[in-house]
Design a protein around this motif. Structure first.
Motif, PDB file in Angstrom:
ATOM      1  N   ALA A   1       0.827  -1.205   0.000  1.00  0.00           N
ATOM      2  CA  ALA A   1       0.000   0.000   0.000  1.00  0.00           C
ATOM      3  C   ALA A   1       0.864   1.258   0.000  1.00  0.00           C
ATOM      4  N   HIS A   2       1.991   1.209   0.685  1.00  0.00           N
ATOM      5  CA  HIS A   2       2.876   2.377   0.750  1.00  0.00           C
ATOM      6  C   HIS A   2       3.430   2.730  -0.625  1.00  0.00           C
ATOM      7  N   HIS A   3       3.781   1.728  -1.395  1.00  0.00           N
ATOM      8  CA  HIS A   3       4.390   1.995  -2.708  1.00  0.00           C
ATOM      9  C   HIS A   3       3.357   2.197  -3.804  1.00  0.00           C
ATOM     10  N   GLN A   4       2.087   1.854  -3.540  1.00  0.00           N
ATOM     11  CA  GLN A   4       0.990   2.139  -4.470  1.00  0.00           C
ATOM     12  C   GLN A   4       1.302   1.729  -5.910  1.00  0.00           C
ATOM     13  N   GLY A   5       1.866   0.547  -6.054  1.00  0.00           N
ATOM     14  CA  GLY A   5       2.145   0.022  -7.380  1.00  0.00           C
ATOM     15  C   GLY A   5       3.406   0.547  -8.026  1.00  0.00           C
ATOM     16  N   ARG A   6       4.099   1.490  -7.361  1.00  0.00           N
ATOM     17  CA  ARG A   6       5.344   2.015  -7.932  1.00  0.00           C
ATOM     18  C   ARG A   6       6.455   0.971  -7.839  1.00  0.00           C
ATOM     19  N   ASP A   7       7.433   1.133  -8.705  1.00  0.00           N
ATOM     20  CA  ASP A   7       8.595   0.253  -8.650  1.00  0.00           C
ATOM     21  C   ASP A   7       9.422   0.561  -7.403  1.00  0.00           C
TER      22      ASP A   7
ATOM     23  N   TYR B   1       2.576  -8.252  -3.254  1.00  0.00           N
ATOM     24  CA  TYR B   1       3.764  -8.560  -2.448  1.00  0.00           C
ATOM     25  C   TYR B   1       4.331  -9.955  -2.719  1.00  0.00           C
ATOM     26  N   PRO B   2       3.534 -10.996  -2.849  1.00  0.00           N
ATOM     27  CA  PRO B   2       4.121 -12.307  -3.145  1.00  0.00           C
ATOM     28  C   PRO B   2       4.975 -12.298  -4.412  1.00  0.00           C
ATOM     29  N   GLU B   3       4.503 -11.616  -5.455  1.00  0.00           N
ATOM     30  CA  GLU B   3       5.292 -11.543  -6.683  1.00  0.00           C
ATOM     31  C   GLU B   3       6.553 -10.707  -6.470  1.00  0.00           C
ATOM     32  N   PHE B   4       6.416  -9.612  -5.719  1.00  0.00           N
ATOM     33  CA  PHE B   4       7.585  -8.788  -5.399  1.00  0.00           C
ATOM     34  C   PHE B   4       8.624  -9.624  -4.646  1.00  0.00           C
ATOM     35  N   PHE B   5       8.164 -10.403  -3.675  1.00  0.00           N
ATOM     36  CA  PHE B   5       9.082 -11.183  -2.853  1.00  0.00           C
ATOM     37  C   PHE B   5       9.790 -12.258  -3.683  1.00  0.00           C
ATOM     38  N   GLU B   6       9.077 -12.875  -4.608  1.00  0.00           N
ATOM     39  CA  GLU B   6       9.695 -13.898  -5.442  1.00  0.00           C
ATOM     40  C   GLU B   6      10.839 -13.323  -6.267  1.00  0.00           C
TER      41      GLU B   6
ATOM     42  N   PRO C   1       8.169  -4.010  -9.311  1.00  0.00           N
ATOM     43  CA  PRO C   1       6.836  -3.506  -8.943  1.00  0.00           C
ATOM     44  C   PRO C   1       6.388  -4.105  -7.608  1.00  0.00           C
ATOM     45  N   ALA C   2       5.718  -3.271  -6.782  1.00  0.00           N
ATOM     46  CA  ALA C   2       5.269  -3.743  -5.467  1.00  0.00           C
ATOM     47  C   ALA C   2       3.761  -3.835  -5.375  1.00  0.00           C
TER      48      ALA C   2
END
Length: 426
Positions: free
Chosen positions: A95-101, A119-124, A115-116
């Motif tokens: 939520a903090h990054h609002q979809g920003r990289d 979160y699961p995809e970001f973490f992977e 991209p955030a």
């Protein structure tokens, strides 16, 4: 596994009946069901909390309400709060990054943009990067980030989403408890512990989304300060304290000397008030005195002082060491007004929730107690050292941390109890 009938599954668990509003005892089943539900009925999450975090919280609350039928559910709820904290931090990160990289730097200094949104995809993608660091906004500093609970807690604190030095000192415990749930052995907890853990989780989630809890245990909202009268007899054998607006209703059978202080009325350390030293649990401000009851009433009638709100988490205080002695802490504005002769020595600017935590930390550092770090966040106590040096250096650090450093001149006034403590060797 024993197959039970529906009636048996609906039967109250006798162990739950032992916990009553007054402690251990015994309740009727219907009263126990009502009591356990009321114990958590007041827990509410902020409106903008992420949906997945809200759903996880409601699952835990529903399970708690059924604990009267199955005592083991209380343990499952408490364990679930340890895992739900990580879920909340993941959702808040997204939520903090609002979809920003998110800028991620690897061990070779190369920058990756991830991209955030999810979160699961970001973490992977993050876990494939060697020793990743992320950039903290708005300062732009880089910090190690493993994407798991430890990294998320550090990120949230660096972003200012989590507050309080005592809370910070508990964050390693959150990690240990989370790991115990994931990899630990069988254990059994009580409804009291489960309710407290659920309440703490609600407070933490709301704090992550910027909402403080009035009267909260971990992240309380600012507390009200009213004008308090503190009085003592000539021989200091008797002391009295109460709201100043009730002073005209009191009758003194002996003559008291009074001072007036803007403070939290139920501060457990208020009887140790010292105008030039931070000796109370919550910030307290000298206003008038000492003088007689009639003089105090006249001042109140003339000045009509107001109440206010104060936030006691992450206070900044300064502590002086001189010739091996550690002074009681002071607020920066009062230390700035000291005569030059009283500004010598080595000073420390320390961020704490309770001022006396700073004194304990500086003493431990001065004595070389293992585990207490002289710079930055201490791993052994709830204190963060912002600066060490002469008074000028320390006041500048306090100013940058948001403290008021404009010199504030107040008379040297203290209660008899504070005066007695000031004479004790440190």
């Amino acid at each position: 596994m024993e197959i039970k009938s529906l009636d048996e599954l609906q039967a109250v668990d006798e162990r739950t009946l032992s916990f009553t509003p007054l402690g251990l005892g015994r309740m009727l089943p219907e009263d126990s069901a009502d009591f356990q539900q009321r114990a958590i009925a007041g827990l509410r999450l902020a409106d903008d909390v992420a949906g997945t975090t809200r759903q996880r919280f409601e699952q835990l609350r529903t399970a708690f309400t059924h604990g009267v039928l199955c005592y083991e559910l209380f343990t499952l709820v408490e364990d679930g709060t340890r895992l739900a904290l990580e879920q909340a931090l993941r959702d808040r990160f997204a939520a903090h990054h609002q979809g920003r990289d998110v800028e991620v730097r690897d061990s070779r200094g190369r920058i990756h943009l991830i991209p955030a949104t999810n979160y699961p995809e970001f973490f992977e993608r993050l876990r494939k990067i060697s020793r990743p660091e992320i950039r903290i906004e708005p300062e732009g500093d880089w910090t190690r980030f493993n994407g798991m609970l430890a990294g998320l807690l550090k990120w949230a604190r660096r972003q200012g989403l989590l507050r309080g030095q005592r809370n910070r000192s508990l964050e390693p415990t959150h990690q240990e408890l989370r790991n115990m749930v994931a990899h630990g052995t069988y254990h059994l907890t009580t409804p009291v512990d489960a309710a407290r853990s659920l309440s703490d989780l609600a407070e933490t989630i709301n704090q992550l989304w910027g909402q403080q809890a009035p009267g909260g245990r971990l992240y309380p909202a600012p507390v009200e300060r009213s004008v308090v009268a503190i009085g003592w007899s000539a021989d200091a054998g008797r002391t009295v304290m109460g709201r100043a607006d009730r002073l005209d209703e009191t009758y003194d059978d002996i003559e008291f000397t009074y001072i007036l202080v803007r403070a939290v009325h139920d501060d457990p350390k208020l009887m140790e008030f010292d105008s030039r030293r931070a000796t109370t649990a919550f910030p307290a401000q000298y206003m008038w005195g000492p003088g007689t009851r009639d003089e105090a009433l006249a001042w109140l009638d003339r000045e009509r002082p107001f109440t206010d709100l104060c936030d006691h988490l992450d206070q900044v205080v300064v502590v002086r060491t001189l010739d091996g002695r550690v002074d009681a802490p002071s607020y920066p504005a009062i230390a700035a007004a000291r005569p030059h002769a009283e500004q010598t020595g080595i000073w420390h600017a320390v961020r704490v929730d309770r001022p006396l935590d700073a004194m304990s930390h500086v003493r431990a550092v001065t004595e070389g107690t293992p585990g207490h770090t002289p710079e930055g966040e201490c791993r052994s106590c709830p204190a963060e050292t912002l600066a060490k040096g002469d008074i000028t250096v320390v006041l500048e650090a306090a100013r940058r941390a948001g403290a008021d450093t404009e010199p504030l001149h107040v008379p040297d006034v203290r209660t008899p109890l504070a005066a007695a403590f000031s004479r004790l060797p440190l």
